[in-house]
Design a protein around this motif. Sequence first.
Motif, PDB file in Angstrom:
ATOM      1  N   PHE A 271      13.722   4.504  -5.622  1.00  0.00           N
ATOM      2  CA  PHE A 271      13.415   4.344  -7.047  1.00  0.00           C
ATOM      3  C   PHE A 271      12.107   5.025  -7.405  1.00  0.00           C
ATOM      4  CE2 PHE A 271      11.287   0.784  -5.062  1.00  0.00           C
ATOM      5  CZ  PHE A 271      10.138   0.582  -5.801  1.00  0.00           C
ATOM      6  N   VAL A 272      11.168   5.122  -6.450  1.00  0.00           N
ATOM      7  CA  VAL A 272       9.928   5.860  -6.685  1.00  0.00           C
ATOM      8  C   VAL A 272      10.188   7.364  -6.564  1.00  0.00           C
ATOM      9  CG1 VAL A 272       7.568   6.250  -5.907  1.00  0.00           C
ATOM     10  CG2 VAL A 272       8.526   3.954  -5.843  1.00  0.00           C
ATOM     11  N   ALA A 273      10.982   7.755  -5.561  1.00  0.00           N
ATOM     12  CA  ALA A 273      11.264   9.175  -5.346  1.00  0.00           C
ATOM     13  C   ALA A 273      11.942   9.796  -6.561  1.00  0.00           C
ATOM     14  CB  ALA A 273      12.145   9.339  -4.109  1.00  0.00           C
ATOM     15  N   LEU A 274      12.864   9.059  -7.191  1.00  0.00           N
ATOM     16  CA  LEU A 274      13.550   9.594  -8.366  1.00  0.00           C
ATOM     17  C   LEU A 274      12.609   9.693  -9.561  1.00  0.00           C
ATOM     18  CD1 LEU A 274      17.001   7.846  -7.968  1.00  0.00           C
ATOM     19  CD2 LEU A 274      16.526  10.297  -7.826  1.00  0.00           C
ATOM     20  N   GLU A 275      11.638   8.809  -9.639  1.00  0.00           N
ATOM     21  CA  GLU A 275      10.623   8.939 -10.691  1.00  0.00           C
ATOM     22  C   GLU A 275       9.754  10.159 -10.427  1.00  0.00           C
ATOM     23  OE1 GLU A 275       8.569   8.329 -14.104  1.00  0.00           O
ATOM     24  OE2 GLU A 275      10.352   7.217 -13.465  1.00  0.00           O
ATOM     25  N   VAL A 276       9.460  10.414  -9.150  1.00  0.00           N
ATOM     26  CA  VAL A 276       8.694  11.594  -8.760  1.00  0.00           C
ATOM     27  C   VAL A 276       9.424  12.867  -9.187  1.00  0.00           C
ATOM     28  CG1 VAL A 276       7.971  12.955  -6.759  1.00  0.00           C
ATOM     29  CG2 VAL A 276       7.466  10.519  -6.837  1.00  0.00           C
ATOM     30  N   SER A 277      10.704  12.971  -8.816  1.00  0.00           N
ATOM     31  CA  SER A 277      11.466  14.175  -9.164  1.00  0.00           C
ATOM     32  C   SER A 277      11.662  14.293 -10.673  1.00  0.00           C
ATOM     33  CB  SER A 277      12.817  14.163  -8.448  1.00  0.00           C
ATOM     34  OG  SER A 277      13.521  12.962  -8.679  1.00  0.00           O
TER      35      SER A 277
ATOM     36  N   GLY B  13      18.797  10.418 -17.413  1.00  0.00           N
ATOM     37  CA  GLY B  13      18.298   9.949 -16.129  1.00  0.00           C
ATOM     38  C   GLY B  13      17.184   8.942 -16.246  1.00  0.00           C
ATOM     39  N   ARG B  14      16.483   8.926 -17.382  1.00  0.00           N
ATOM     40  CA  ARG B  14      15.359   8.007 -17.526  1.00  0.00           C
ATOM     41  C   ARG B  14      15.758   6.699 -18.192  1.00  0.00           C
ATOM     42  NH1 ARG B  14      10.185   8.119 -16.949  1.00  0.00           N
ATOM     43  NH2 ARG B  14      10.048  10.317 -16.438  1.00  0.00           N
TER      44      ARG B  14
ATOM     45  N   ARG C  58      23.212   7.200 -10.522  1.00  0.00           N
ATOM     46  CA  ARG C  58      23.410   7.834 -11.822  1.00  0.00           C
ATOM     47  C   ARG C  58      22.198   8.690 -12.200  1.00  0.00           C
ATOM     48  NH1 ARG C  58      21.137   6.101 -15.915  1.00  0.00           N
ATOM     49  NH2 ARG C  58      21.602   6.801 -18.006  1.00  0.00           N
ATOM     50  N   GLN C  59      21.013   8.201 -11.911  1.00  0.00           N
ATOM     51  CA  GLN C  59      19.805   8.968 -12.208  1.00  0.00           C
ATOM     52  C   GLN C  59      19.751  10.236 -11.354  1.00  0.00           C
ATOM     53  OE1 GLN C  59      16.170   6.788 -11.584  1.00  0.00           O
ATOM     54  NE2 GLN C  59      14.900   8.320 -12.600  1.00  0.00           N
ATOM     55  N   ARG C  60      20.151  10.120 -10.104  1.00  0.00           N
ATOM     56  CA  ARG C  60      20.155  11.281  -9.222  1.00  0.00           C
ATOM     57  C   ARG C  60      21.134  12.349  -9.724  1.00  0.00           C
ATOM     58  NH1 ARG C  60      21.548  10.890  -2.759  1.00  0.00           N
ATOM     59  NH2 ARG C  60      20.939  13.013  -2.180  1.00  0.00           N
TER      60      ARG C  60
ATOM     61  N   THR D 237       0.817  -1.208   0.000  1.00  0.00           N
ATOM     62  CA  THR D 237       0.000   0.000   0.000  1.00  0.00           C
ATOM     63  C   THR D 237       0.851   1.259   0.000  1.00  0.00           C
ATOM     64  OG1 THR D 237      -1.694  -1.202   1.253  1.00  0.00           O
ATOM     65  CG2 THR D 237      -1.880   1.185   1.174  1.00  0.00           C
ATOM     66  N   VAL D 238       1.906   1.276   0.838  1.00  0.00           N
ATOM     67  CA  VAL D 238       2.772   2.451   0.900  1.00  0.00           C
ATOM     68  C   VAL D 238       3.483   2.658  -0.436  1.00  0.00           C
ATOM     69  CG1 VAL D 238       4.850   3.399   1.976  1.00  0.00           C
ATOM     70  CG2 VAL D 238       3.080   2.357   3.395  1.00  0.00           C
ATOM     71  N   THR D 239       3.947   1.545  -1.050  1.00  0.00           N
ATOM     72  CA  THR D 239       4.574   1.644  -2.367  1.00  0.00           C
ATOM     73  C   THR D 239       3.575   2.178  -3.392  1.00  0.00           C
ATOM     74  OG1 THR D 239       6.014  -0.239  -1.861  1.00  0.00           O
ATOM     75  CG2 THR D 239       5.790   0.362  -4.175  1.00  0.00           C
ATOM     76  N   LEU D 240       2.370   1.670  -3.335  1.00  0.00           N
ATOM     77  CA  LEU D 240       1.331   2.098  -4.269  1.00  0.00           C
ATOM     78  C   LEU D 240       1.016   3.580  -4.097  1.00  0.00           C
ATOM     79  CD1 LEU D 240      -0.772   1.136  -6.405  1.00  0.00           C
ATOM     80  CD2 LEU D 240      -2.363   0.861  -4.504  1.00  0.00           C
ATOM     81  N   ILE D 241       0.923   4.037  -2.848  1.00  0.00           N
ATOM     82  CA  ILE D 241       0.654   5.459  -2.601  1.00  0.00           C
ATOM     83  C   ILE D 241       1.758   6.318  -3.207  1.00  0.00           C
ATOM     84  CG2 ILE D 241       0.562   7.199  -0.770  1.00  0.00           C
ATOM     85  CD1 ILE D 241      -0.978   5.152   0.916  1.00  0.00           C
ATOM     86  N   GLY D 242       3.006   5.836  -3.088  1.00  0.00           N
ATOM     87  CA  GLY D 242       4.111   6.546  -3.729  1.00  0.00           C
ATOM     88  C   GLY D 242       3.977   6.585  -5.231  1.00  0.00           C
ATOM     89  N   PHE D 243       3.541   5.467  -5.838  1.00  0.00           N
ATOM     90  CA  PHE D 243       3.344   5.410  -7.289  1.00  0.00           C
ATOM     91  C   PHE D 243       2.250   6.375  -7.730  1.00  0.00           C
ATOM     92  CE2 PHE D 243       4.984   0.787  -7.957  1.00  0.00           C
ATOM     93  CZ  PHE D 243       6.264   1.236  -7.711  1.00  0.00           C
ATOM     94  N   VAL D 244       1.151   6.408  -6.974  1.00  0.00           N
ATOM     95  CA  VAL D 244       0.048   7.302  -7.329  1.00  0.00           C
ATOM     96  C   VAL D 244       0.485   8.755  -7.186  1.00  0.00           C
ATOM     97  CG1 VAL D 244      -2.289   8.041  -6.720  1.00  0.00           C
ATOM     98  CG2 VAL D 244      -1.713   5.612  -6.711  1.00  0.00           C
ATOM     99  N   GLY D 245       1.219   9.057  -6.095  1.00  0.00           N
ATOM    100  CA  GLY D 245       1.728  10.407  -5.907  1.00  0.00           C
ATOM    101  C   GLY D 245       2.663  10.828  -7.023  1.00  0.00           C
ATOM    102  N   ALA D 246       3.431   9.863  -7.550  1.00  0.00           N
ATOM    103  CA  ALA D 246       4.360  10.160  -8.640  1.00  0.00           C
ATOM    104  C   ALA D 246       3.665  10.241  -9.989  1.00  0.00           C
ATOM    105  CB  ALA D 246       5.446   9.088  -8.704  1.00  0.00           C
ATOM    106  N   GLY D 247       2.394   9.842 -10.038  1.00  0.00           N
ATOM    107  CA  GLY D 247       1.683   9.846 -11.312  1.00  0.00           C
ATOM    108  C   GLY D 247       1.944   8.604 -12.146  1.00  0.00           C
TER     109      GLY D 247
END
Length: 557
Positions: free
Chosen positions: A335-341, A522-523, A400-402, A66-76
Amino acid sequence: MIDVIFRLSGGIGLFLLGMALLSDGLVAFAGAALRRALLRFTGTPWRAFASGAITTVLIQSSTATTVTLIGFVGAGLIAYSQAVGVVIGASLGTTATGWFVAGLGLKINLGYYTLPLIGAGAFLRIMGRGRWRHLGLALAGFGMLFLGLSGMQDGMRGLAQDFDLKSLPSHGLQAHILAMLAGVVLTTLLQSSTAAVATTLTALHAGTIAFEQAAAVVVGAAIGTTLTGALVALGGTVGAKRTALAHVLFNLGSGIIAIVLLPVFLSVISWLNAHAGLEAGAMSLAMFHTLFIAVGVAAFMPFVGRFERVVARLLPERPQDMSRHLDASALAMPFVALEVSQRALESITHQLVELQRVLMRKPLSDSEMQTLERAHTALNEALQFIARLPPLEHEADLHRQRVAQLHAIDHLLRLHGRLLNAPDPSELLDDVAVHVLRRQMEELLDLVHDGLDGKAAPDWMHELDRRNAQIRASIGTVRAQLLESDSVDGGLARALQLTDSLRWLKRSAGHVQRICFYLLAGRQAPVESDKLPAPDESELAVGPETDMGVRQPSTQV
């Protein structure tokens, strides 16, 4: 009595620590695979449901899912409408742990035999590299889980001799609600419904509580587990809050159904004991857990579309800005946070590129200047967000992405400064050469939009490089004509002023190219990013090789 408390508290602590290490290790080890699986198998409500159930069974934690999913939804990455099916599936998937504990953990004392697994996992965590370090963490957690379960069993046997919880009222709606609230409190304190259910199964197996009491406690555990996701979603995006609320409402609805119809569920379990060979005790409690969640699934899933709309009305959408994806709940998963940024930086790039287009024709209006100011604020927020990530030295791809995103932020800030101090477009001469230059620049900006949105050809970065070189050549031609001409109004001083405007345009185009280069680097995967054309450095000193694995241009422009 003190010995019992020590054994019980130590066993619960080891079980909790083992569950946390197992879940965190598996999520980190399979982070990219988990993201791809959730993205791939959430197309329809039932596929999303299956995705949530299977993922939870694999990582042994509905909270982690659920927490991972919430991060995914927040990241779009995942739409809220798809996430609802996943959280419902996660609630059913978490019941598998109860079967695992009841069928194996309570029948065989595996605590002693898993000690070598803890040692091997710790060794791999210390000596391993990259993803293998996370696998070592998961192995150590798996061993500690059974060691803690053994301690809990020893503690519960001693507790049964001093306390007879079965003597407390266990029949009637009031007794069921009190036991359910005890389950909510227990889960809130332990921050894990799995640990609460395992503790209840152990207590039932040791004869400390009655089956009816244990059933109500398990219902409370299912409700209490939603609190972690709700806390994570606080301060997050509207989609993240909707996902957490959907999880709360589903588990609460399923729990109310289970408590109201508890006598019916108990009759079904008794029938299964008598006619289907279901073992009484812990195995029956595991069946009850799965059964009442399955009834909730049957009640919600046929109407999941309406359920989504109800939640959406409870939490209406609000106007969003360029930093809308910067959800702090994603920081727990790099890995979710970097997708968010990444998405935030792409959104900011779109805005600045549009302002660059406007400045080719006219000065910015007041509203456009406000947009430019918001972009600067969003860039600072993105920089602070990335700075809050933990060290990623052992995660080569994430590191590397960061680094690539930090380079992109550097050039976005420089582009912002040039837009803020742009010359008056009317200073450019109104002749054929300048019209051609404007058209070339606008075509380059169109390509940037299409490339970042995934609408351009796969080799769009090569085309962007070619167009930027074309613009530089056109600017060089116009500048030479200005300096060699005697017909410019205002004389040589005016000619130099015009060439300075052209230099501003060239360097702005250079920053746009570099921004796209780093965002794309980065992507993409490391091997693919090595194939990207390096930014044009004909007027810049070539920077050194960096740990990103690609040649970096100097940022002195």
